[in-house]
Motif scaffolding. Sequence first.
Motif, PDB file in Angstrom:
ATOM      1  N   ILE A  44       0.852  -1.182   0.000  1.00  0.00           N
ATOM      2  CA  ILE A  44       0.000   0.000   0.000  1.00  0.00           C
ATOM      3  C   ILE A  44       0.892   1.238   0.000  1.00  0.00           C
ATOM      4  CG2 ILE A  44      -0.190   0.088   2.529  1.00  0.00           C
ATOM      5  CD1 ILE A  44      -3.111   1.001   2.130  1.00  0.00           C
ATOM      6  N   PRO A  45       0.614   2.232  -0.842  1.00  0.00           N
ATOM      7  CA  PRO A  45       1.456   3.435  -0.867  1.00  0.00           C
ATOM      8  C   PRO A  45       1.259   4.273   0.392  1.00  0.00           C
ATOM      9  CG  PRO A  45      -0.425   3.704  -2.322  1.00  0.00           C
ATOM     10  CD  PRO A  45      -0.462   2.281  -1.843  1.00  0.00           C
ATOM     11  N   VAL A  46       2.303   4.969   0.770  1.00  0.00           N
ATOM     12  CA  VAL A  46       2.304   5.825   1.958  1.00  0.00           C
ATOM     13  C   VAL A  46       2.864   7.177   1.558  1.00  0.00           C
ATOM     14  CG1 VAL A  46       3.191   6.127   4.303  1.00  0.00           C
ATOM     15  CG2 VAL A  46       2.624   3.848   3.488  1.00  0.00           C
ATOM     16  N   ALA A  47       2.290   8.254   2.084  1.00  0.00           N
ATOM     17  CA  ALA A  47       2.810   9.587   1.785  1.00  0.00           C
ATOM     18  C   ALA A  47       2.425  10.543   2.902  1.00  0.00           C
ATOM     19  CB  ALA A  47       2.274  10.099   0.453  1.00  0.00           C
ATOM     20  N   ASN A  48       3.311  11.500   3.166  1.00  0.00           N
ATOM     21  CA  ASN A  48       2.997  12.581   4.102  1.00  0.00           C
ATOM     22  C   ASN A  48       3.754  13.827   3.661  1.00  0.00           C
ATOM     23  OD1 ASN A  48       2.315  14.258   6.198  1.00  0.00           O
ATOM     24  ND2 ASN A  48       3.694  13.302   7.681  1.00  0.00           N
ATOM     25  N   PRO A  82      14.538  14.588   4.206  1.00  0.00           N
ATOM     26  CA  PRO A  82      13.219  14.921   3.678  1.00  0.00           C
ATOM     27  C   PRO A  82      13.091  14.532   2.204  1.00  0.00           C
ATOM     28  CG  PRO A  82      14.014  16.710   5.045  1.00  0.00           C
ATOM     29  CD  PRO A  82      15.139  15.729   4.936  1.00  0.00           C
ATOM     30  N   TYR A  83      11.943  13.912   1.882  1.00  0.00           N
ATOM     31  CA  TYR A  83      11.608  13.430   0.548  1.00  0.00           C
ATOM     32  C   TYR A  83      12.492  12.258   0.106  1.00  0.00           C
ATOM     33  CZ  TYR A  83       9.278  17.924   0.796  1.00  0.00           C
ATOM     34  OH  TYR A  83       8.539  18.986   1.216  1.00  0.00           O
ATOM     35  N   LYS A  84      13.289  11.748   1.036  1.00  0.00           N
ATOM     36  CA  LYS A  84      14.065  10.527   0.793  1.00  0.00           C
ATOM     37  C   LYS A  84      13.856   9.553   1.951  1.00  0.00           C
ATOM     38  CE  LYS A  84      17.611  12.921  -1.927  1.00  0.00           C
ATOM     39  NZ  LYS A  84      19.063  13.249  -2.053  1.00  0.00           N
ATOM     40  N   ARG A  85      12.685   9.620   2.568  1.00  0.00           N
ATOM     41  CA  ARG A  85      12.392   8.758   3.715  1.00  0.00           C
ATOM     42  C   ARG A  85      12.260   7.300   3.262  1.00  0.00           C
ATOM     43  NH1 ARG A  85      13.351  13.042   7.168  1.00  0.00           N
ATOM     44  NH2 ARG A  85      11.588  14.479   7.319  1.00  0.00           N
ATOM     45  N   ILE A 123       4.095   8.476  10.737  1.00  0.00           N
ATOM     46  CA  ILE A 123       4.664   8.668   9.402  1.00  0.00           C
ATOM     47  C   ILE A 123       5.391  10.011   9.408  1.00  0.00           C
ATOM     48  CG2 ILE A 123       4.196   8.885   6.939  1.00  0.00           C
ATOM     49  CD1 ILE A 123       1.690   7.198   7.403  1.00  0.00           C
ATOM     50  N   PRO A 124       6.673  10.042   9.084  1.00  0.00           N
ATOM     51  CA  PRO A 124       7.441  11.292   9.195  1.00  0.00           C
ATOM     52  C   PRO A 124       6.921  12.370   8.258  1.00  0.00           C
ATOM     53  CG  PRO A 124       8.891   9.390   8.891  1.00  0.00           C
ATOM     54  CD  PRO A 124       7.496   8.922   8.605  1.00  0.00           C
ATOM     55  N   PRO A 125       7.186  13.625   8.596  1.00  0.00           N
ATOM     56  CA  PRO A 125       6.876  14.698   7.646  1.00  0.00           C
ATOM     57  C   PRO A 125       7.737  14.577   6.401  1.00  0.00           C
ATOM     58  CG  PRO A 125       8.196  15.533   9.471  1.00  0.00           C
ATOM     59  CD  PRO A 125       7.816  14.127   9.824  1.00  0.00           C
ATOM     60  N   LYS A 126       7.208  15.088   5.300  1.00  0.00           N
ATOM     61  CA  LYS A 126       7.934  15.127   4.026  1.00  0.00           C
ATOM     62  C   LYS A 126       8.357  13.732   3.584  1.00  0.00           C
ATOM     63  CE  LYS A 126       9.296  19.867   4.931  1.00  0.00           C
ATOM     64  NZ  LYS A 126      10.362  20.891   5.009  1.00  0.00           N
ATOM     65  N   THR A 127       7.390  12.792   3.685  1.00  0.00           N
ATOM     66  CA  THR A 127       7.597  11.442   3.172  1.00  0.00           C
ATOM     67  C   THR A 127       7.020  11.356   1.769  1.00  0.00           C
ATOM     68  OG1 THR A 127       7.556  10.424   5.366  1.00  0.00           O
ATOM     69  CG2 THR A 127       7.034   9.001   3.503  1.00  0.00           C
ATOM     70  N   PRO A 130      -3.767  12.022   8.140  1.00  0.00           N
ATOM     71  CA  PRO A 130      -4.152  13.424   8.309  1.00  0.00           C
ATOM     72  C   PRO A 130      -3.157  14.351   7.616  1.00  0.00           C
ATOM     73  CG  PRO A 130      -4.186  12.253  10.406  1.00  0.00           C
ATOM     74  CD  PRO A 130      -3.516  11.346   9.411  1.00  0.00           C
ATOM     75  N   GLN A 131      -3.676  15.414   7.030  1.00  0.00           N
ATOM     76  CA  GLN A 131      -2.838  16.405   6.354  1.00  0.00           C
ATOM     77  C   GLN A 131      -2.875  17.691   7.175  1.00  0.00           C
ATOM     78  OE1 GLN A 131      -1.275  15.368   2.882  1.00  0.00           O
ATOM     79  NE2 GLN A 131      -1.541  13.855   4.504  1.00  0.00           N
ATOM     80  N   ARG A 132      -1.918  17.845   8.089  1.00  0.00           N
ATOM     81  CA  ARG A 132      -1.882  18.996   8.992  1.00  0.00           C
ATOM     82  C   ARG A 132      -0.577  19.765   8.788  1.00  0.00           C
ATOM     83  NH1 ARG A 132      -4.406  16.446  14.622  1.00  0.00           N
ATOM     84  NH2 ARG A 132      -6.518  16.129  13.790  1.00  0.00           N
ATOM     85  N   TRP A 133      -0.719  21.092   8.865  1.00  0.00           N
ATOM     86  CA  TRP A 133       0.401  21.991   8.595  1.00  0.00           C
ATOM     87  C   TRP A 133       0.518  23.032   9.706  1.00  0.00           C
ATOM     88  CZ3 TRP A 133       2.844  21.184   3.765  1.00  0.00           C
ATOM     89  CH2 TRP A 133       2.142  20.390   2.856  1.00  0.00           C
TER      90      TRP A 133
END
Length: 315
Positions: free
Chosen positions: A178-182, A210-213, A276-280, A305-308
């Motif tokens: 299953i894909p994962v993203a944050n 970041p973005y290389k999790r 799930i870490p930020p910037k995944t 959840p998409q929280r900023w």
Amino acid sequence: MPTMTINIHGCDGSFWTVHGEGAGAEGVAMGKDQVKGLFDAPVRTEWRAGARQEGGSLKGVWHEWRDLELGFHVSAQRVSGGELEDIDSRFRQAFDYREDPWDHNSKLAKIEVVAPSGSSRFLDVQLYEAPDFNPGTDPYVVDHANPILPLRAGQPFWYEPDLVLTWTTADVAGSGLIPVANPTDLPANHKWICTRGDWVLPDVSWEGAPYKRKPGVAKLTGRDDRNRAIVMPTVGALEGGMTVDLDPMELMVRDAADTNLLGRMPVPGRYFEYQIPPKTQRQTVLPVSVTNAPEGGAMVKLVIPQRWTRPVGLQ
């Protein structure tokens, strides 16, 4: 020139554009130099120093509730056939101190910020003190009121709709990815929603820039849980389904009737630990599997959840 648009969605269902394109169309506009607390979420840090340490060390970071102080100019000048008394009254009723205790569908007021790029984020707010409104003259004579609203967001982060990712199988047993993203700047307390069956769900540690999790060795603990998985209780017709929720304010494992299932975990004391870490990045995938599903197969949803911390940017 690009600008933000700020809308107020009242707890009574009303709608007000108070900044940006269309501001004041309903008779209310945000006051200049009367906006506090709208951007970064409040942060509290704790530092300590050893007896022989030079300087100090960070021991913890916490986000507390967010307090805002927003001023508004209320006038009927731009509203055809409008009257200040009516506009001011309706705008005040857009906010309350709590959800209506008699209305099961009631919600708090929320602020919406639309970025110049077009993305929208929301913040739920409620009054925590009486509005500051002390006009120097009769506002109905001059057709102008300037209330200052003290608002509080118990959940201090701006949010977008949850990211929902799904894995399904048409068989009574199966496994897959299953894909994962944050993409946000905050760790995500995700949620798994499972249909009937015997599930094994991932709970992995993470590493990487970041973005290389990727699943790997946890930096803070040194543990390598990249392949960690949790065997879940059997979910049958009686339970109707199962939710795993990493939100610390919710039951971690519950059935469709919100009955606590933690006491039925097949491996006692083995619970979910990792956010799930930020910037995944979205290319990341995690394994899931199910057995003893009913005829027709099974499905699991991963809700992230998409929280900023801010209403605009930080991607």
